[in-house]
Enzyme design. Structure first.
Site, PDB file in Angstrom:
ATOM      1  N   HIS A  12       4.291 -23.123  28.046  1.00 22.70           N
ATOM      2  CA  HIS A  12       3.484 -21.744  28.392  1.00 22.70           C
ATOM      3  C   HIS A  12       4.055 -21.112  29.676  1.00 22.70           C
ATOM      4  CE1 HIS A  12       0.080 -19.452  30.792  1.00 22.70           C
ATOM      5  NE2 HIS A  12       0.543 -19.975  31.462  1.00 22.70           N
ATOM      6  N   GLY A  33       4.561  -5.180  -7.309  1.00 21.25           N
ATOM      7  CA  GLY A  33       5.238  -6.511  -8.675  1.00 21.25           C
ATOM      8  C   GLY A  33       6.669  -6.105  -9.432  1.00 21.25           C
ATOM      9  N   ALA A  57      26.139 -11.723 -18.861  1.00 21.46           N
ATOM     10  CA  ALA A  57      26.473 -12.792 -19.523  1.00 21.46           C
ATOM     11  C   ALA A  57      25.021 -12.792 -20.346  1.00 21.46           C
ATOM     12  CB  ALA A  57      26.455 -14.184 -19.120  1.00 21.46           C
ATOM     13  N   GLU A  67       5.870  -4.452   3.697  1.00 20.96           N
ATOM     14  CA  GLU A  67       6.977  -4.340   5.010  1.00 20.96           C
ATOM     15  C   GLU A  67       7.365  -3.167   5.112  1.00 20.96           C
ATOM     16  OE1 GLU A  67       7.706  -9.118   3.944  1.00 20.96           O
ATOM     17  OE2 GLU A  67       9.512  -7.525   3.231  1.00 20.96           O
ATOM     18  N   CYS A  96      15.721  -9.301   1.304  1.00 20.29           N
ATOM     19  CA  CYS A  96      15.137 -10.048   2.226  1.00 20.29           C
ATOM     20  C   CYS A  96      16.019  -9.909   3.083  1.00 20.29           C
ATOM     21  CB  CYS A  96      14.974 -11.860   2.434  1.00 20.29           C
ATOM     22  SG  CYS A  96      14.947 -11.982   0.731  1.00 20.29           S
ATOM     23  N   CYS A 139      18.140 -10.921  -2.946  1.00 20.08           N
ATOM     24  CA  CYS A 139      17.982 -11.671  -1.580  1.00 20.08           C
ATOM     25  C   CYS A 139      18.780 -11.304  -0.310  1.00 20.08           C
ATOM     26  CB  CYS A 139      17.785 -12.789  -1.326  1.00 20.08           C
ATOM     27  SG  CYS A 139      17.643 -13.438   0.461  1.00 20.08           S
ATOM     28  N   TYR A 168       3.884  -8.005   0.068  1.00 19.30           N
ATOM     29  CA  TYR A 168       4.716  -8.074   0.748  1.00 19.30           C
ATOM     30  C   TYR A 168       6.142  -7.015   0.973  1.00 19.30           C
ATOM     31  CZ  TYR A 168       4.665 -13.386   0.257  1.00 19.30           C
ATOM     32  OH  TYR A 168       4.604 -14.846   0.864  1.00 19.30           O
ATOM     33  N   ARG A 171      -4.122  -0.882  -4.795  1.00 19.90           N
ATOM     34  CA  ARG A 171      -5.354  -0.296  -5.955  1.00 19.90           C
ATOM     35  C   ARG A 171      -6.653  -1.116  -5.504  1.00 19.90           C
ATOM     36  NH1 ARG A 171      -3.786  -3.365 -10.946  1.00 19.90           N
ATOM     37  NH2 ARG A 171      -2.432  -5.836  -9.462  1.00 19.90           N
ATOM     38  N   LYS A 210      16.594  -6.000   3.643  1.00 23.81           N
ATOM     39  CA  LYS A 210      15.042  -5.040   4.342  1.00 23.81           C
ATOM     40  C   LYS A 210      15.130  -5.814   5.912  1.00 23.81           C
ATOM     41  CE  LYS A 210      12.148  -8.436   4.637  1.00 23.81           C
ATOM     42  NZ  LYS A 210      11.752  -9.188   4.090  1.00 23.81           N
ATOM     43  N   SER A 228      20.509 -16.089  -5.383  1.00 25.10           N
ATOM     44  CA  SER A 228      20.585 -17.235  -4.545  1.00 25.10           C
ATOM     45  C   SER A 228      20.331 -18.472  -4.894  1.00 25.10           C
ATOM     46  CB  SER A 228      18.849 -17.457  -3.513  1.00 25.10           C
ATOM     47  OG  SER A 228      18.746 -16.626  -3.097  1.00 25.10           O
ATOM     48  N   GLU A 279       1.080 -21.446  22.411  1.00 25.33           N
ATOM     49  CA  GLU A 279       0.611 -22.506  22.992  1.00 25.33           C
ATOM     50  C   GLU A 279      -1.127 -22.704  22.949  1.00 25.33           C
ATOM     51  OE1 GLU A 279      -0.303 -21.536  27.391  1.00 25.33           O
ATOM     52  OE2 GLU A 279       0.355 -19.801  26.671  1.00 25.33           O
TER      53      GLU A 279
HETATM   54  P1  NDP Z   1       3.434  -8.690  -4.680  1.00 29.10           P
HETATM   55  O1  NDP Z   1       3.206  -9.489  -5.939  1.00 29.10           O
HETATM   56  O2  NDP Z   1       3.761  -9.746  -3.937  1.00 29.10           O
HETATM   57  O3  NDP Z   1       2.710  -7.271  -4.655  1.00 29.10           O
HETATM   58  C1  NDP Z   1       2.133  -7.050  -5.854  1.00 29.10           C
HETATM   59  C2  NDP Z   1       1.449  -5.264  -5.190  1.00 29.10           C
HETATM   60  O4  NDP Z   1       1.610  -4.622  -6.284  1.00 29.10           O
HETATM   61  C3  NDP Z   1       0.068  -6.229  -4.810  1.00 29.10           C
HETATM   62  O5  NDP Z   1      -1.046  -6.013  -4.174  1.00 29.10           O
HETATM   63  C4  NDP Z   1      -0.915  -5.913  -6.236  1.00 29.10           C
HETATM   64  O6  NDP Z   1      -1.853  -5.347  -5.828  1.00 29.10           O
HETATM   65  C5  NDP Z   1      -0.296  -4.541  -6.305  1.00 29.10           C
HETATM   66  N1  NDP Z   1       0.070  -3.420  -8.449  1.00 29.10           N
HETATM   67  C6  NDP Z   1       0.119  -4.830  -8.848  1.00 29.10           C
HETATM   68  N2  NDP Z   1       0.050  -3.993 -10.011  1.00 29.10           N
HETATM   69  C7  NDP Z   1      -0.091  -2.807  -9.757  1.00 29.10           C
HETATM   70  C8  NDP Z   1      -0.787  -1.285 -10.449  1.00 29.10           C
HETATM   71  N3  NDP Z   1      -0.092  -1.129 -12.183  1.00 29.10           N
HETATM   72  N4  NDP Z   1      -0.860  -0.245  -9.990  1.00 29.10           N
HETATM   73  C9  NDP Z   1      -0.888  -0.558  -8.961  1.00 29.10           C
HETATM   74  N5  NDP Z   1      -0.771  -1.512  -7.476  1.00 29.10           N
HETATM   75  C10 NDP Z   1      -0.142  -3.091  -8.217  1.00 29.10           C
HETATM   76  O7  NDP Z   1       4.417  -8.082  -5.264  1.00 29.10           O
HETATM   77  P2  NDP Z   1       6.257  -7.481  -4.751  1.00 29.10           P
HETATM   78  O8  NDP Z   1       6.825  -6.340  -5.277  1.00 29.10           O
HETATM   79  O9  NDP Z   1       5.505  -7.325  -2.788  1.00 29.10           O
HETATM   80  O10 NDP Z   1       6.922  -8.341  -4.440  1.00 29.10           O
HETATM   81  C11 NDP Z   1       7.229  -9.119  -5.341  1.00 29.10           C
HETATM   82  C12 NDP Z   1       8.185 -10.915  -5.388  1.00 29.10           C
HETATM   83  O11 NDP Z   1       9.059 -10.576  -4.093  1.00 29.10           O
HETATM   84  C13 NDP Z   1       6.331 -11.710  -3.832  1.00 29.10           C
HETATM   85  O12 NDP Z   1       6.214 -11.895  -5.028  1.00 29.10           O
HETATM   86  C14 NDP Z   1       7.532 -12.341  -3.348  1.00 29.10           C
HETATM   87  O13 NDP Z   1       7.216 -13.874  -3.392  1.00 29.10           O
HETATM   88  C15 NDP Z   1       8.722 -11.492  -3.193  1.00 29.10           C
HETATM   89  N6  NDP Z   1       8.808 -11.388  -1.904  1.00 29.10           N
HETATM   90  C16 NDP Z   1       9.118 -12.135  -0.950  1.00 29.10           C
HETATM   91  C17 NDP Z   1       9.042 -11.431   0.754  1.00 29.10           C
HETATM   92  C18 NDP Z   1       8.459 -12.462   1.929  1.00 29.10           C
HETATM   93  O14 NDP Z   1       9.308 -13.637   1.586  1.00 29.10           O
HETATM   94  N7  NDP Z   1       8.853 -11.815   3.496  1.00 29.10           N
HETATM   95  C19 NDP Z   1       8.826 -10.495   0.660  1.00 29.10           C
HETATM   96  C20 NDP Z   1       9.818  -9.467  -0.207  1.00 29.10           C
HETATM   97  C21 NDP Z   1       8.986  -9.824  -1.459  1.00 29.10           C
HETATM   98  P3  NDP Z   1      -3.222  -6.735  -6.730  1.00 29.10           P
HETATM   99  O15 NDP Z   1      -3.244  -7.537  -5.253  1.00 29.10           O
HETATM  100  O16 NDP Z   1      -4.969  -6.133  -6.842  1.00 29.10           O
HETATM  101  O17 NDP Z   1      -2.317  -7.785  -7.655  1.00 29.10           O
END
Ligand code: NDP
Length: 455
Positions: free
Chosen positions: A438, A264, A115, A184, A48, A43, A180, A201, A51, A15, A443
């Site tokens: 409405h 993450g 690259a 999802e 996105c 994306c 996220y 966790r 998904k 993107s 609303e």
């Molecule tokens: P996020 O950072 O949103 O969530 C990661 C999750 O994994 C958290 O719940 C985190 O827990 C947990 N986690 C991290 N490390 C560990 C570990 N070692 N063991 C167990 N659990 C762990 O990442 P996502 O992978 O869900 O998404 C990545 C990115 O993609 C996001 O930052 C988002 O911006 C983007 N995205 C956006 C979407 C949208 O706009 N609709 C849709 C999909 C992705 P904790 O909370 O405790 O840290």
């Protein structure tokens, strides 16, 4: 003859990179871009867009059930995973073609190759076995799913990358994570008919979101039949003749056909040659940049997830555009990363913009909360026990709306419009002055008069 092959070379055709390349070329720059996988990036290709197509697919099961309350008799519904994947792939291929054509039309030269940087101005095009030079370089390589190799048996699991291309539909799915992607995909697989367990966790899923949204999604998921296990991680994953067994830290074990880790993403900078170019990298692999997306090397810039600022597609696009305006359009533009709206395409859906109640309370002396919970009209005849929620977080002193959080149908669509109001500094009185439409969910935004909490 110019001393460089290109005015700009972009590494990464997602993107941010595509937007930057196209706009810079339209300003008259000679631009090259390299992409090692497919144009459109995460994306479009495996994020996105596919998904959301899967989310649409997952909604039909509920819609068929709900139809009965509206007088429809629908025969036994059957779902075919292969058809969904094939149709999704066709659409993604069409979109990739559009991305390519738009770049070509703008005069950008496309390279289908990995690259890497070889020096401050030198880029190696790996598949071609050749190097090119550029006056300005933009790194837009995005991010990649984090794989926790400390979990024994992690090699038996998948990430979101693979979830889009499974050869067979998994009847039993465990999703690890509470962000996220995890939330999802848990909703998607459940809607498509799988038995789903979400393992997180922490205390409550969706950390960082307003607490009412977090609890709301958690409760809705459990009501649907998605098992949500908090305060737990995987201690081991084993492959058996019947699929997989996930062993959890609480001693329990769950059988599954697929285990999806969505814990993450990390900036994708490994092996990129950043040291050869002198580009500084943070401990998590992110490239630090200034407000104009400039790295520590003055002619090398970076945009999107690789910079780990606000990791969302539209932000990467805005950063790419602002970079092109700044460097090639003679219009220095810094991206404003505040008050960015976002959505989680869970069912019910989340739309959120601005501060959560907890954030507001930590930053403001007086915070007023307005909240409405109700059953959406559509769910009355269907008999479905859904709860929607609309919440406004207001600065009790200035009356400015600091945050708006919606859980329910079309929350993502609504919050896009609300983002405009919040960016303009709208006050609660401005919301009140608007007359309701409405009957709608929206609303509620303009009819909430009673504070449910103040401090
Ligand atoms: P996020 O950072 O949103 O969530 C990661 C999750 O994994 C958290 O719940 C985190 O827990 C947990 N986690 C991290 N490390 C560990 C570990 N070692 N063991 C167990 N659990 C762990 O990442 P996502 O992978 O869900 O998404 C990545 C990115 O993609 C996001 O930052 C988002 O911006 C983007 N995205 C956006 C979407 C949208 O706009 N609709 C849709 C999909 C992705 P904790 O909370 O405790 O840290």
């Amino acid at each position: 003859m110019d001393k460089f092959d290109y005015d700009l070379f972009v590494i990464g055709g997602g993107s941010g990179g595509v937007r930057a390349a196209r706009i810079a070329a339209l300003y008259g720059a000679r631009v090259g871009i390299a992409e090692e996988y497919r144009y459109g990036g995460t994306c479009v290709i495996r994020g996105c867009v596919p998904k959301k197509l899967f989310v649409y697919a997952s909604e039909y099961s509920g819609a068929f059930e709900d139809a009965a309350g509206y007088g429809w008799r629908v025969g036994a519904a059957q779902f075919d995973w292969a058809t969904l994947c094939a149709n999704k792939d066709r659409e993604i291929t069409r979109l990739e073609g559009l991305y390519r054509r738009n770049l070509e039309r703008a005069g950008v030269e496309l390279f289908d190759t990995r690259a890497v940087l070889e020096g401050p101005h030198h880029i190696r095009l790996v598949a071609r076995g050749a190097s090119v030079t550029a006056k300005v370089i933009l790194i837009a390589t995005g991010s990649t799913p984090y794989v926790d190799n400390s979990v024994p048996g992690i090699e038996h699991t998948i990430t979101s990358n693979e979830a889009f291309h499974l050869s067979a539909f998994p009847e039993r799915v465990i999703v690890a994570g509470g962000g996220y992607i995890a939330v999802e995909f848990a909703g998607i697989f459940h809607g498509l008919g799988a038995e789903v367990t979400l393992v997180y966790r922490g205390e409550e899923i969706l950390r960082g979101f307003d607490d009412d949204l977090r609890r709301g999604v958690h409760e809705a998921y459990e009501k649907k039949g998605i098992r949500v296990i908090c305060n737990s991680v995987f201690s081991k994953i084993e492959k058996t003749a019947d699929g997989l067994i996930g062993r959890l830290s609480d001693g329990s074990e769950i059988a599954a056909d697929q285990i999806l880790f969505a814990i993450g993403r990390r900036p994708f900078t490994e092996g990129l040659g950043l040291e050869a170019a002198g580009v500084a990298v943070a401990e998590n692999g992110a490239i630090p940049v200034d407000a104009y997306s400039r790295t520590n090397v003055p002619h090398i810039y970076a945009v999107g997830d690789v910079t780990d600022r606000v990791n969302l597609t539209p932000v990467a696009i805005r950063e790419g555009h602002a970079f092109a305006d700044t460097v090639f359009g003679n219009r220095p533009t810094a991206v404003d990363h505040s008050t960015v709206a976002s959505a989680v395409f869970s069912r019910p859906e989340i739309g959120t913009v601005g501060l959560s109640e907890a954030e507001a309370r930590s930053q403001y002396d007086k915070v007023d909360i307005y909240r409405s919970r109700f059953r959406p009209l559509k769910d009355t005849l269907s008999g479905r026990d859904n709860q929607a929620m609309v919440k406004l977080v207001v600065d009790g002193e200035s009356d400015r709306v600091l945050g708006c959080h919606i859980l329910g149908p079309d929350a993502a669509e609504l919050v896009q419009v609300l983002a405009i109001a919040l960016k303009m500094g709208a006050k609660k009185a401005d919301f009140d002055a608007a007359i309701a439409v409405h009957p709608t969910l929206a609303e509620e935004l303009v009819t909430m008069r009673e504070k449910v909490a103040e401090s």
